[in-house]
Design an enzyme around this catalytic site. Structure first.
Site, PDB file in Angstrom:
ATOM      1  N   ASN A 149      55.532  17.908 -16.655  1.00 59.34           N
ATOM      2  CA  ASN A 149      55.646  17.856 -18.104  1.00 59.34           C
ATOM      3  C   ASN A 149      55.784  19.263 -18.663  1.00 59.34           C
ATOM      4  O   ASN A 149      55.156  20.203 -18.161  1.00 59.34           O
ATOM      5  CB  ASN A 149      54.391  17.201 -18.694  1.00 59.34           C
ATOM      6  N   HIS A 176      54.818  21.329 -21.943  1.00 60.10           N
ATOM      7  CA  HIS A 176      53.936  21.253 -23.114  1.00 60.10           C
ATOM      8  C   HIS A 176      54.006  22.582 -23.855  1.00 60.10           C
ATOM      9  O   HIS A 176      53.701  23.626 -23.277  1.00 60.10           O
ATOM     10  CB  HIS A 176      52.502  20.967 -22.671  1.00 60.10           C
TER      11      HIS A 176
END
Length: 173
Positions: free
Chosen positions: A95, A97
């Site tokens: 991911n 972020h």
């Protein structure tokens, strides 16, 4: 050639920058875009960039579509928490972020940074687990937060500076 599934819930602004970088530096990966909701802007972006664009309704459908075909699964603006089953079956899921973890985890980390008046934030790439931005950090790039920053200015700067970090993660994982 590395096959990457790009999963998102947003319009693909980050994807657009990423593909410009890919083309300039001749990166050896192929991206297929999966959207958790029908998105005209994203579908048009994908058409212009010659990327396959696929909508899915729920995680079960996404799992069927992925079918262990990808070397890497990338969450770029995907706003849902993945199940333990997904995380176990796809340990190669990472991911992006736009905030320093764990202090600025969760939704709207740029807004959190401005409201909390922090002096630094980060672009963070981390493995996905079944929590919210709690997976092992792979790469982190510290970014200063200026007194005159707005949510918009900080968001744009983080997005632009995230591209080399994401590309490095794509190329090394």
């Amino acid at each position: 050639m590395k096959k990457i599934a790009y999963i998102t819930s947003k319009n693909g602004g980050l994807l657009n920058l990423l593909m410009k970088y890919k083309n300039i530096y001749k990166c050896d990966w192929e991206i297929t875009v999966y959207s958790s909701k029908p998105n005209f802007i994203l579908s048009q972006r994908c058409a212009i960039l010659h990327l396959t664009y696929v909508n899915f309704r729920n995680e079960e459908e996404l799992i069927e579509l992925l079918d262990n075909y990808f070397d890497l699964i990338f969450l770029g603006g995907y706003l849902k928490i993945l199940s333990k089953k997904f995380v176990k079956n796809y340990p190669n899921t990472i991911n992006y972020h736009p905030g320093k973890i764990p202090k600025l985890s969760g939704l709207n980390p740029q807004k959190q940074a401005i409201e909390k008046k922090v002096r630094v934030t980060a672009n963070t790439i981390h493995y996905v687990d079944s929590g919210i931005d709690t997976g092992k950090i792979i790469k982190e790039q510290i970014e200063k937060v200026y007194e005159d920053d707005t949510v918009e200015s900080l968001s744009e700067r983080l997005k632009i500076k995230s591209i080399p970090l994401i590309v490095e993660a794509f190329d090394t994982l």
